[in-house]
Design a protein around this motif. Sequence first.
Motif, PDB file in Angstrom:
ATOM      1  N   MET A 138       0.829  -1.193   0.000  1.00  0.00           N
ATOM      2  CA  MET A 138       0.000   0.000   0.000  1.00  0.00           C
ATOM      3  C   MET A 138       0.869   1.250   0.000  1.00  0.00           C
ATOM      4  O   MET A 138       2.014   1.227   0.468  1.00  0.00           O
ATOM      5  CB  MET A 138      -0.920   0.013   1.218  1.00  0.00           C
ATOM      6  N   ASN A 139       0.311   2.365  -0.452  1.00  0.00           N
ATOM      7  CA  ASN A 139       1.024   3.643  -0.501  1.00  0.00           C
ATOM      8  C   ASN A 139       0.710   4.449   0.763  1.00  0.00           C
ATOM      9  O   ASN A 139      -0.254   5.206   0.823  1.00  0.00           O
ATOM     10  CB  ASN A 139       0.595   4.415  -1.757  1.00  0.00           C
ATOM     11  N   GLN A 190      -1.906   7.401   6.727  1.00  0.00           N
ATOM     12  CA  GLN A 190      -3.018   7.251   5.797  1.00  0.00           C
ATOM     13  C   GLN A 190      -2.566   6.576   4.499  1.00  0.00           C
ATOM     14  O   GLN A 190      -1.362   6.473   4.219  1.00  0.00           O
ATOM     15  CB  GLN A 190      -3.627   8.635   5.486  1.00  0.00           C
ATOM     16  N   THR A 191      -3.531   6.143   3.728  1.00  0.00           N
ATOM     17  CA  THR A 191      -3.257   5.568   2.404  1.00  0.00           C
ATOM     18  C   THR A 191      -4.262   6.123   1.423  1.00  0.00           C
ATOM     19  O   THR A 191      -5.362   6.559   1.807  1.00  0.00           O
ATOM     20  CB  THR A 191      -3.333   4.031   2.435  1.00  0.00           C
ATOM     21  N   THR A 192      -3.919   6.116   0.166  1.00  0.00           N
ATOM     22  CA  THR A 192      -4.821   6.581  -0.888  1.00  0.00           C
ATOM     23  C   THR A 192      -5.406   5.388  -1.634  1.00  0.00           C
ATOM     24  O   THR A 192      -4.774   4.333  -1.743  1.00  0.00           O
ATOM     25  CB  THR A 192      -4.084   7.495  -1.880  1.00  0.00           C
ATOM     26  N   SER A 237      -9.100   9.041  -3.266  1.00  0.00           N
ATOM     27  CA  SER A 237      -9.471   9.471  -1.926  1.00  0.00           C
ATOM     28  C   SER A 237      -8.453   8.906  -0.948  1.00  0.00           C
ATOM     29  O   SER A 237      -7.570   8.120  -1.335  1.00  0.00           O
ATOM     30  CB  SER A 237     -10.879   8.996  -1.581  1.00  0.00           C
ATOM     31  N   SER A 238      -8.524   9.273   0.304  1.00  0.00           N
ATOM     32  CA  SER A 238      -7.588   8.789   1.322  1.00  0.00           C
ATOM     33  C   SER A 238      -8.355   8.362   2.567  1.00  0.00           C
ATOM     34  O   SER A 238      -9.472   8.812   2.816  1.00  0.00           O
ATOM     35  CB  SER A 238      -6.576   9.878   1.691  1.00  0.00           C
ATOM     36  N   LYS A 239      -7.732   7.428   3.322  1.00  0.00           N
ATOM     37  CA  LYS A 239      -8.338   6.983   4.572  1.00  0.00           C
ATOM     38  C   LYS A 239      -7.235   6.718   5.586  1.00  0.00           C
ATOM     39  O   LYS A 239      -6.077   6.424   5.233  1.00  0.00           O
ATOM     40  CB  LYS A 239      -9.160   5.733   4.348  1.00  0.00           C
ATOM     41  N   THR A 240      -7.579   6.860   6.856  1.00  0.00           N
ATOM     42  CA  THR A 240      -6.625   6.653   7.932  1.00  0.00           C
ATOM     43  C   THR A 240      -6.562   5.176   8.269  1.00  0.00           C
ATOM     44  O   THR A 240      -7.584   4.525   8.487  1.00  0.00           O
ATOM     45  CB  THR A 240      -7.048   7.444   9.181  1.00  0.00           C
TER      46      THR A 240
END
Length: 360
Positions: free
Chosen positions: A1-2, A19-21, A30-33
């Motif tokens: 993951m990035n 976070q990752t996109t 989008s991004s999430k924690t």
Amino acid sequence: MNYKLTVTRSKNAKCFYIQTTYRKRDGRLSSKTVKKLGNETFIKENHGVDDAEAWARGELERMRQAAREEKQGLVTELHPDRLVTDTERIFNGGDIFIEKVLTLLGLRDICGETADRHRFRFDLNRYLTRMVCSRILHPGSKLADFINGRRFIERSDLKLENFYRSLDVLGEEMDDMQGAIYRKSLSTIGRNTGVIYYDCTNVFFETESDDDFRKYGHSKENRPNPLVQIGLFMDMDGLPLGMCVNPGNTSEQKTLQPLEEVLAEKFGLSRFVVCTDGGLGSKSNRRYNVTEGRNFITVQSLKKLSAHYQDWATAPEGWHLRPRLKDDGTTRCLHTYNLGEIDLDNYTDDVFSLVSTKKS
């Protein structure tokens, strides 16, 4: 993951998140924690560090390294001329049912006698069974029969050359083997041979050259290829009875009598009614099938009949109902019917006939 480190600042605190996109279904990013590290004071007190941001970046690197290790896989070399694996994982169980039928028809004993006469050193029954099963489940060439054997539950280590060796013998012994299978079927499934049906078709070959067997003729599919003709008898239940194979330029009318002679000689079957279409209803075939307990039903064009026969065949009156055994053991009385005055839906299981009193 990035993964990336995100820092939010407020008037009294600074918080750290990893976070990752990802891409949404509509294509937007989008991004999430994925992990909340805590604020600066929390990190210093719980992890014993003086620089909370440096510790957070170290935690980010550890997560990235774990993700890289998780993605690592085995490296293997692939060759275009080699199979990735020779292990069959999916099997076709249809051959079990077909082999059961072939066993009931006595194919093993028939093949054993044939192989003994020709001094085969291999089990002819295994090869013929494979060819029958393959032709039903996976139609193809003899090479395909050999290859598709790996997909059957009952796997056998057969040799390709023996498939081809058996073909000439099977062709030579075809009439005897068909007769033996028919006689065996009489005691297993029973046969209804009072009326039998005959018709011909032909198959083409993807070649432009004919030979002694593949000949140019009238193709059923209007193809300009060499043909082989196949004739088939079926009984009243629609089960195959006997077949013949002839060069593609053979007239259909000439195939009926030789196959009937095979039925008499090899099957012991000589009393029946033959049903054919108009193409097989030649005068010679009709004459042949009104002797020795045989009869025939064929199609005839009204347009080719004389006028009085046309009138006779299309007249609504004068029809007789063929006697049919009723449930109480009696038969219906014979009298004439006018087809224009009765409800034919009430006679769907009956047969009407005319008796001509005129000579052609």
